[in-house]
Structure formats: structure tokens, C-alpha cells
Design a protein around this motif. Structure first.
Motif, PDB file in Angstrom:
ATOM      1  N   HIS A 109     -10.619 -10.789 -15.451  1.00  0.00           N
ATOM      2  CA  HIS A 109     -12.044 -10.417 -15.364  1.00  0.00           C
ATOM      3  C   HIS A 109     -12.797 -11.372 -14.456  1.00  0.00           C
ATOM      4  CE1 HIS A 109     -12.111 -13.376 -18.617  1.00  0.00           C
ATOM      5  NE2 HIS A 109     -13.425 -13.352 -18.716  1.00  0.00           N
ATOM      6  N   HIS A 167     -15.103 -13.667 -14.751  1.00  0.00           N
ATOM      7  CA  HIS A 167     -15.667 -14.985 -15.082  1.00  0.00           C
ATOM      8  C   HIS A 167     -14.925 -16.112 -14.368  1.00  0.00           C
ATOM      9  CE1 HIS A 167     -17.604 -13.161 -18.903  1.00  0.00           C
ATOM     10  NE2 HIS A 167     -18.327 -12.962 -17.824  1.00  0.00           N
ATOM     11  N   HIS A 220     -11.812 -18.192 -15.152  1.00  0.00           N
ATOM     12  CA  HIS A 220     -10.516 -17.501 -15.036  1.00  0.00           C
ATOM     13  C   HIS A 220     -10.080 -17.287 -13.589  1.00  0.00           C
ATOM     14  CE1 HIS A 220     -10.277 -16.395 -19.345  1.00  0.00           C
ATOM     15  NE2 HIS A 220     -11.573 -16.635 -19.256  1.00  0.00           N
ATOM     16  N   HIS A 271     -16.868  -7.628 -22.991  1.00  0.00           N
ATOM     17  CA  HIS A 271     -17.117  -9.055 -22.776  1.00  0.00           C
ATOM     18  C   HIS A 271     -17.652  -9.255 -21.350  1.00  0.00           C
ATOM     19  CE1 HIS A 271     -16.483 -13.328 -22.349  1.00  0.00           C
ATOM     20  NE2 HIS A 271     -15.605 -13.109 -21.390  1.00  0.00           N
ATOM     21  N   ASP A 275     -10.279 -12.515 -21.943  1.00  0.00           N
ATOM     22  CA  ASP A 275     -11.217 -12.856 -23.024  1.00  0.00           C
ATOM     23  C   ASP A 275     -11.550 -11.660 -23.906  1.00  0.00           C
ATOM     24  OD1 ASP A 275     -11.229 -15.410 -22.111  1.00  0.00           O
ATOM     25  OD2 ASP A 275     -13.280 -15.393 -21.319  1.00  0.00           O
TER      26      ASP A 275
END
Ligand SMILES: [Zn+2]
Length: 334
Positions: free
Chosen positions: A68, A70, A73, A170, A189
Motif C-alpha cells: 500500500h 504508506h 512500507h 486502512h 497493514d
């Protein structure tokens, strides 16, 4: 740490409160990494150390898959792919998001600030959000995803294949990579053993006509995503932080029940009359709401969406700031 035959976990350092991020190495052909860690020197050091302990190096990587958007990551993914020549795989909406990271982060900030103001937050606190975000975004970087994946696609390696499944909530780009034969998933996540994943205030991504200033119903999306994962009947989920989830079904039930309970707590706050989302955050968390306005407002708005969907609460969007009240009750004195 070897978790399964051919699957290693490397803890990569981050400068964030969440602590280290889990990066997974699949010893296969191509040599595959799931996530990379943030764009930060100490992260690169711990990634290199972890790879060396397994007997490989960044230069040996052939594929990097991203869970994803973020930055804890994916921040390092550009550097890792430049050094190794590895393909970078991720959902097409993630590819569009990461190709110009600064522009995407700025669009997120603008939408979030506008949302917070519309929901009654003090403008000074909303502006503070923007400066915090500007500081953290330096651990991100633009990334070119060379292998654009679509939900349902299969990433085929020599010894195993991974089903690509979209799990927004998320974040809008959450993705899980499922080894159906072995009964496990790399979850990013989406599902974490130690912390309940936040369903954050986010834009609606994807498609030409996705309204850029509208808020996604993140918690409703997240709950739908959790239920879809529950149906997979997985044996274990390897999350982006903390130890593996060894009973995904039980944890998903626990997370859903906790959300139901919290929604009822917000409903109780509304019994004394209509409130703005920010008033609800202050009533529920007090000072913590002022210290963590983005997280607490994400919680409040997410659970209000849930109550609205259940027809327990109505939202008066014509009011400035927007008011929420229990269905059927009167707006008195506001
Ligand atoms: Zn995340």
C-alpha cells in the motif's frame, strides 16, 4: 527470521512511532521482496543487514511487491529497484498514486484539511496537520511501478504463485498477496496482530471520474475488506508490523466487534443532542483529540459512516460545520 519454507521476515527500522516495519523475502525465482521500508538511511542499513543474513543482497532482487501507499512500507522501493533492476509490482491505483508522490501527498493533505474544517476542527489545528504531514513525507519518494497489477491477478514465481487482492480501508490502495496453495497471505497493514489498523480519512482513488475532494467511506470499506479476507479462511497472515496473525478469523471477528462497540459509544455521546465530528472527538478523547486530531477524527468520521449506514444517525451536510444527530431526534438550539 524464517517463517515458512522459502519465506523470511526482515524487520526494517522506521523513524515512526509504529516501530519497525516487516519486509518479507521470498526465496524463489525471481527473488522477491514484499515492501521495502521507508526512504531512510537506517532503513536501508537494516534491510541490507537482513538480506545479508539470509545470504543475498539488494542486487539479487528480481521483484518488489508493494502492499500500500504508506511511506513506512514503500519509501525505499525506488532506490531498491534502481540498485537491483528489480521489477516493481503493485495495484494500478497504487502505481498512479506513487508515480508523483509529492503531488499525491499534497492532494491528500488538501482534502484532509478541508474535511477537518468542514467538520468543525479549529483551523489552527487543521493547519498544524499540514505541517506535520510535510515533515513526515520526506521519508517517501516517487516510485515507478513497472508491473501494474489488477485485483484477481496472479503473480507467478517458480515455486509458488500469489493472488493479488484489493483490500481498501486502512488506505485506498491496500493489497494482500495470497498464497492459496499454502493458505497464507502477506497482508501489509490490512490485518495486524498487535494494533488495530486505522481506517484513515482518505481520498477516493481510481478512475478518471473519482471525485478528488470527496472522502472515501474508509471504515465501511475496511469492514467489507475484512469480511472478504475472512472468507478466504487463511491459516496465517504475515502483517506489516508485529508478529504473524495466527488465527485471522478470530482476529477479524474481534476487530469487527470492537468497531461495533465503539460506534455505540459515539451514539451515546449524541443522545444529549446533535454534535459536530470534532465535538464528538473532544467529548470522547479530550486532550488526546487535540494531540492526535487526524487519527481521532478518522475514527469519529469512520464510525459515524457506520452509524449512518445503519440508519441510526443522520448527517446534516447543509450545516457549517456539519452536524450529526440521532435519527428522528430534533435539532434544538443550533
Ligand atoms: Zn499503513
Amino acid at each position: 527470521m524464517l517463517l515458512e519454507s522459502g519465506v523470511h521476515c526482515i524487520e526494517v527500522a522506521t523513524p515512526f512511532r509504529v516501530g519497525p516495519v516487516n519486509v518479507y523475502l521470498i526465496d524463489d525465482d525471481p527473488l522477491t521482496l514484499i515492501d521495502t521500508g521507508p526512504n531512510w538511511g537506517s532503513a536501508l542499513e537494516s534491510l541490507e543487514r537482513g538480506l545479508n543474513e539470509i545470504g543475498v543482497g539488494v542486487g539479487n532482487l528480481g521483484l518488489v511487491l508493494l502492499t500500500h501507499q504508506h511511506i513506512d512500507h514503500v519509501g525505499l522501493a525506488g532506490l531498491v529497484s534502481r540498485r537491483s533492476g528489480a521489477e516493481v509490482g503493485g495495484l494500478d491505483i497504487l502505481a498512479d498514486y506513487l508515480v508523483d508522490y509529492d503531488a499525491s501527498a499534497a492532494a491528500d493533505d488538501a482534502m484532509r484539511e478541508a474535511t477537518m474544517c468542514r467538520h468543525g476542527i479549529d483551523p489552527a489545528i487543521a493547519a498544524l496537520l499540514r505541517s506535520t504531514s510535510a515533515t513526515t513525507s520526506r521519508w517517501g519518494a516517487s516510485i515507478v511501478i513497472t508491473s501494474r497489477l489488477r485485483p484477481g491477478d496472479k503473480v507467478v514465481l517458480r515455486d509458488r504463485s500469489l493472488r493479488v487482492l484489493a483490500r481498501s480501508g486502512h488506505s485506498p490502495t491496500d493489497t494482500i498477496f495470497v498464497d492459496e496453495a499454502a493458505g497464507f497471505a502477506f497482508g501489509g497493514d490490512h490485518l495486524l496482530s498487535g494494533i488495530s489498523s486505522n481506517a484513515l480519512v482518505d481520498r477516493i482513488l481510481g478512475g478518471e471520474d473519482a471525485p478528488s475532494d470527496r472522502r472515501a467511506p474508509s471504515l465501511l470499506n475496511y469492514r467489507e475488506s475484512l469480511r472478504k479476507t475472512q472468507e478466504l479462511d487463511l491459516r496465517v497472515v504475515f502483517g506489516g508490523h508485529g508478529p504473524p496473525v495466527l488465527d485471522p478469523d478470530a482476529l477479524i471477528r474481534k476487530r469487527l466487534a470492537h468497531q461495533d462497540a465503539r460506534a455505540l459509544e459515539f451514539l451515546e455521546h449524541l443522545e444529549s443532542g446533535p454534535l459536530t465530528a470534532w465535538e464528538l472527538a473532544l467529548r470522547h478523547w479530550g486532550k488526546i483529540a487535540e494531540q492526535q486530531p487526524f487519527l481521532t477524527m478518522s475514527e469519529v468520521l469512520g464510525h459515524l459512516d457506520l452509524l449512518i449506514a445503519a440508519e441510526r444517525v443522520v448527517e446534516h451536510v447543509d450545516r457549517d460545520p456539519v452536524l450529526f444527530q440521532i435519527t428522528g431526534s430534533e435539532i434544538i438550539g443550533r
